[in-house]
Motif scaffolding. Structure first.
Motif, PDB file in Angstrom:
ATOM      1  N   VAL A  74       0.833  -1.208   0.000  1.00  0.00           N
ATOM      2  CA  VAL A  74       0.000   0.000   0.000  1.00  0.00           C
ATOM      3  C   VAL A  74       0.866   1.255   0.000  1.00  0.00           C
ATOM      4  CG1 VAL A  74      -1.785   1.284   1.221  1.00  0.00           C
ATOM      5  CG2 VAL A  74      -1.909  -1.228   1.082  1.00  0.00           C
ATOM      6  N   PRO A  75       1.821   1.438   0.962  1.00  0.00           N
ATOM      7  CA  PRO A  75       2.680   2.635   0.891  1.00  0.00           C
ATOM      8  C   PRO A  75       3.560   2.646  -0.356  1.00  0.00           C
ATOM      9  CG  PRO A  75       3.434   1.137   2.615  1.00  0.00           C
ATOM     10  CD  PRO A  75       2.107   0.635   2.178  1.00  0.00           C
ATOM     11  N   GLU A  76       3.980   1.470  -0.811  1.00  0.00           N
ATOM     12  CA  GLU A  76       4.801   1.440  -2.030  1.00  0.00           C
ATOM     13  C   GLU A  76       4.002   1.935  -3.239  1.00  0.00           C
ATOM     14  OE1 GLU A  76       7.375  -1.754  -4.736  1.00  0.00           O
ATOM     15  OE2 GLU A  76       6.521  -2.362  -2.820  1.00  0.00           O
ATOM     16  N   GLY A  77       2.748   1.529  -3.289  1.00  0.00           N
ATOM     17  CA  GLY A  77       1.897   1.981  -4.393  1.00  0.00           C
ATOM     18  C   GLY A  77       1.651   3.477  -4.336  1.00  0.00           C
ATOM     19  N   ARG A  78       1.433   4.015  -3.086  1.00  0.00           N
ATOM     20  CA  ARG A  78       1.228   5.465  -2.952  1.00  0.00           C
ATOM     21  C   ARG A  78       2.467   6.230  -3.413  1.00  0.00           C
ATOM     22  NH1 ARG A  78      -1.214   4.408   2.191  1.00  0.00           N
ATOM     23  NH2 ARG A  78       0.744   5.068   3.173  1.00  0.00           N
ATOM     24  N   ALA A  79       3.642   5.739  -3.043  1.00  0.00           N
ATOM     25  CA  ALA A  79       4.877   6.414  -3.439  1.00  0.00           C
ATOM     26  C   ALA A  79       5.058   6.386  -4.954  1.00  0.00           C
ATOM     27  CB  ALA A  79       6.069   5.738  -2.746  1.00  0.00           C
TER      28      ALA A  79
ATOM     29  N   ALA B 265      -5.894  11.477  -5.113  1.00  0.00           N
ATOM     30  CA  ALA B 265      -5.490  10.257  -5.812  1.00  0.00           C
ATOM     31  C   ALA B 265      -4.825   9.279  -4.863  1.00  0.00           C
ATOM     32  CB  ALA B 265      -4.556  10.608  -6.974  1.00  0.00           C
ATOM     33  N   ARG B 266      -3.933   9.773  -3.979  1.00  0.00           N
ATOM     34  CA  ARG B 266      -3.255   8.878  -3.041  1.00  0.00           C
ATOM     35  C   ARG B 266      -4.246   8.272  -2.062  1.00  0.00           C
ATOM     36  NH1 ARG B 266       1.025  12.795  -3.344  1.00  0.00           N
ATOM     37  NH2 ARG B 266       0.059  13.971  -1.648  1.00  0.00           N
ATOM     38  N   LEU B 267      -5.214   9.066  -1.579  1.00  0.00           N
ATOM     39  CA  LEU B 267      -6.202   8.553  -0.630  1.00  0.00           C
ATOM     40  C   LEU B 267      -7.046   7.441  -1.271  1.00  0.00           C
ATOM     41  CD1 LEU B 267      -7.777   8.576   2.013  1.00  0.00           C
ATOM     42  CD2 LEU B 267      -9.109  10.512   1.132  1.00  0.00           C
ATOM     43  N   LEU B 268      -7.512   7.688  -2.508  1.00  0.00           N
ATOM     44  CA  LEU B 268      -8.340   6.681  -3.187  1.00  0.00           C
ATOM     45  C   LEU B 268      -7.534   5.428  -3.492  1.00  0.00           C
ATOM     46  CD1 LEU B 268     -10.317   9.006  -5.638  1.00  0.00           C
ATOM     47  CD2 LEU B 268     -11.152   7.968  -3.532  1.00  0.00           C
ATOM     48  N   LEU B 269      -6.268   5.585  -3.892  1.00  0.00           N
ATOM     49  CA  LEU B 269      -5.443   4.414  -4.176  1.00  0.00           C
ATOM     50  C   LEU B 269      -5.226   3.605  -2.904  1.00  0.00           C
ATOM     51  CD1 LEU B 269      -3.676   2.708  -6.005  1.00  0.00           C
ATOM     52  CD2 LEU B 269      -1.774   4.287  -5.522  1.00  0.00           C
ATOM     53  N   SER B 270      -5.049   4.279  -1.788  1.00  0.00           N
ATOM     54  CA  SER B 270      -4.857   3.568  -0.515  1.00  0.00           C
ATOM     55  C   SER B 270      -6.055   2.677  -0.215  1.00  0.00           C
ATOM     56  CB  SER B 270      -4.641   4.563   0.633  1.00  0.00           C
ATOM     57  OG  SER B 270      -3.442   5.276   0.467  1.00  0.00           O
TER      58      SER B 270
END
Length: 602
Positions: A495-500, A518-523
């Motif tokens: 999850v953090p890797e995807g946000r980064a 975008a980061r919130l929705l991806l999380s």
């Protein structure tokens, strides 16, 4: 020639008398001439002979009377007799020249019969000279035009035509002078009182015995009632056609305008028979830069075909919106056709899904005609697709395939009315369609003009096609301005890797205004995939000039369902958050599992 004495005894006959009456010479000589006269005329004949004896001169016998001869076999025939007195030493002899006038009498009867028919005809009949002056006028002509025979005899036929029809009269007279017959020429004529008449005229030249054209005859029929009825039928037909087209377009619906997707469509109802049919097409926005294209054709025509079409179009649109793959949609539509309980109903259909970011088209065809791809500078070709049975056959496992299509290429979909025309081979027509598109797409043409050109070329007779015609041209949208992908394992650290990964991409693209959302929705989406799905997890991010789309794919076929979470629940709010913040979102099944996506407008 028969020579008799003053008592009526035959003294001399020639060979023609024998041939005419059927007696031998020895059978006639010495017999009374009454032998050659029918019984009913003998009394009158004796009186005429006595009268002639008292007034001897060359003259016809029985002038003004119908005279008949009697043959040996008992048959009668009409004759003319000329009498001449001969003074001899033996007394008065009378020479009778007897002529058989059977043929002439028959001709006279025929002429009289024809004259009676012409005079009693309900159609106006007139004759005229080659310079157009009237020489005959029957009773029906008087009733039609209002002129008596005396009022028109010798006058020019232009009297009967409106003033602006003078050149027409001259043209018709020229054709008659050339010996041409004119059949059922419909035009206007004018009565004595100035009323206009719709008439049907048949003209033919009359000839002399040596074949020279010496005049003309005309039969004129009043068709005003027919013309009025035709006008009323035309109005009624147009009303019914308008109703039918309104129904058709209502059932077909109006495909939405999809940003970035250029289309041109044409629908031409059949010009013969029922005004409604079974053609339809549809454009379905699927989100995440994907578009579904549907085209179908229900077998048959009329309200039943239109009703089936309307139901299938609605079902197909709803199924496509679920994001299901083309082969799955065809399978579901096949079951829907079976449920309609319409005997022997077959439907051809084609469903394509365009994925602009990958430049790919996935297609499944149920017996429909080939989809063509027209690429500027490369011409047109058929898009490869498995051959599947039409919908309604039943027990068919539908197959699909995918192909990469260059940006700017145009997909051409159509129904059979465009290329199945009477008297032509469908393969030849398909080749002509492909050739026409290849000529058009030497450059990138305007799709509206291209659609018109295709219809004009394939269907030059706009009013002569007996089937619905549907044509849809769809130009693939431009590829995304940028796209990146990453594979992640189904573990919490993803999850953090995807946000980064997303933050880095947005920074490099200059899309930082939407970075927090975008980061919130991806999380939320990634967390859902890590907790409930199977890895690996695919992350795909792409942007166009207008949108940012993020896709998360996993290997679980179970689709996420939004639900309301209680106040003390620690989960259950992710999809609600996605629904609230994303401009668009959805889930689509894939062969390996599913893909969850969301879109933010930039």
């Amino acid at each position: 020639m028969i020579i008799v004495d003053d008592t009526g005894t035959i003294r001399l006959v020639n060979a023609q008398t024998e041939a005419l009456f059927g007696y031998g010479r020895e059978e006639l000589l010495g017999r009374t001439v009454d032998l050659l006269v029918p019984d009913r005329f003998r009394t009158h004949h004796t009186a005429h002979r006595t009268g002639y004896t008292n007034n001897r001169q060359v003259r016809p016998m029985g002038a003004g009377l119908e005279l008949h001869g009697l043959r040996k076999d008992g048959t009668e025939f009409p004759v003319e007799i000329s009498l001449s007195p001969l003074e001899t030493t033996d007394g008065l002899l009378v020479s009778a020249a007897v002529r058989d006038v059977s043929d002439r009498k028959a001709a006279e009867e025929r002429i009289n019969e024809l004259a009676a028919l012409v005079e009693s005809s309900q159609d106006a009949i007139l004759a005229k000279t080659l310079d157009g002056h009237i020489t005959y006028w029957n009773a029906a002509a008087q009733r039609l035009y209002g002129y008596s025979r005396a009022q028109v005899m010798g006058r020019h036929v232009s009297l009967l035509a409106p003033p602006d029809h003078g050149p027409e009269i001259d043209l018709l007279m020229d054709r008659l002078r050339n010996g041409e017959r004119v059949e059922h020429f419909e035009t206007l004529r004018v009565t004595r009182h100035g009323d206009l008449l719709d008439v049907d005229i048949t003209l033919w030249p009359t000839r002399s015995s040596d074949g020279e054209v010496i005049g003309a005859c005309a039969i004129v029929r009043d068709i005003s009632d027919r013309k009025r009825a035709e006008a009323e039928l035309t109005v009624l037909y147009e009303q019914q056609r308008h109703i039918a087209l309104t129904l058709q377009r209502s059932l077909m619906g109006t495909p939405p305008a999809i940003p970035g997707l250029t289309t041109a469509s044409r629908y031409r109802p059949a010009t013969q028979g029922a005004g409604v049919g079974g053609d339809w097409f549809d454009l379905v926005p699927l989100g995440a830069g994907r578009v579904g294209i549907l085209i179908g054709d229900v077998m048959g025509r009329g309200l039943e075909a239109a009703a089936v079409m309307g139901q299938l179009r609605s079902a197909a649109h709803a199924l496509a919106k679920t994001g299901m793959q083309p082969r799955q949609l065809m399978q579901a539509l096949d079951a829907a056709v079976a449920d309609l309980d319409v005997p022997d109903q077959l439907v051809t259909c084609c469903y394509l899904v365009i994925a602009a970011d990958a430049g790919a088209v996935t297609i499944c065809s149920a017996g429909h005609l080939p989809t063509l791809v027209a690429t500027p500078g490369e011409g047109a070709r058929a898009l490869p697709a498995p051959v599947n049975a039409p919908l309604g056959v039943g027990d068919v496992l539908y197959q699909q395939c995918s192909a990469v299509i260059p940006p700017g290429a145009t997909l051409v979909l159509y129904t059979d009315g465009l290329i199945e025309t009477p008297g032509s081979d469908i393969e030849d027509q398909l080749s002509q369609l492909t050739s026409t598109l290849s000529d058009l797409f030497t450059t990138a043409p305007d799709l509206e003009a291209a659609a018109d050109h295709v219809l004009t070329t394939l269907l030059p007779d706009a009013e002569g096609h007996n089937d619905d015609v549907t044509l849809l041209l769809t130009r693939l949208p431009d590829a995304p301005l940028a796209a990146v992908s990453l594979d992640l394992p189904a573990v919490p650290d993803s999850v953090p890797e995807g946000r980064a990964f997303l933050s880095k991409a947005l920074t490099s693209w200059g899309c930082t205004t939407k970075a927090d959302d975008a980061r919130l929705l991806l999380s939320e989406v990634l967390t859902n995939a890590v907790q409930h799905a199977q890895g690996p997890i695919g992350l795909h991010v792409c942007r166009t000039a207008l949108d940012l789309t993020v896709e998360v794919g996993d290997h679980s076929p179970q689709l996420p369902q939004p639900r309301f979470a209680a106040e003390d629940d620690e989960s259950g709010r992710g999809l609600i958050l996605v629904r609230a913040l994303a401009d668009d979102w959805g889930v689509r099944p894939t062969d390996d599992g599913k893909t969850t996506w969301f879109t933010l407008h930039l």
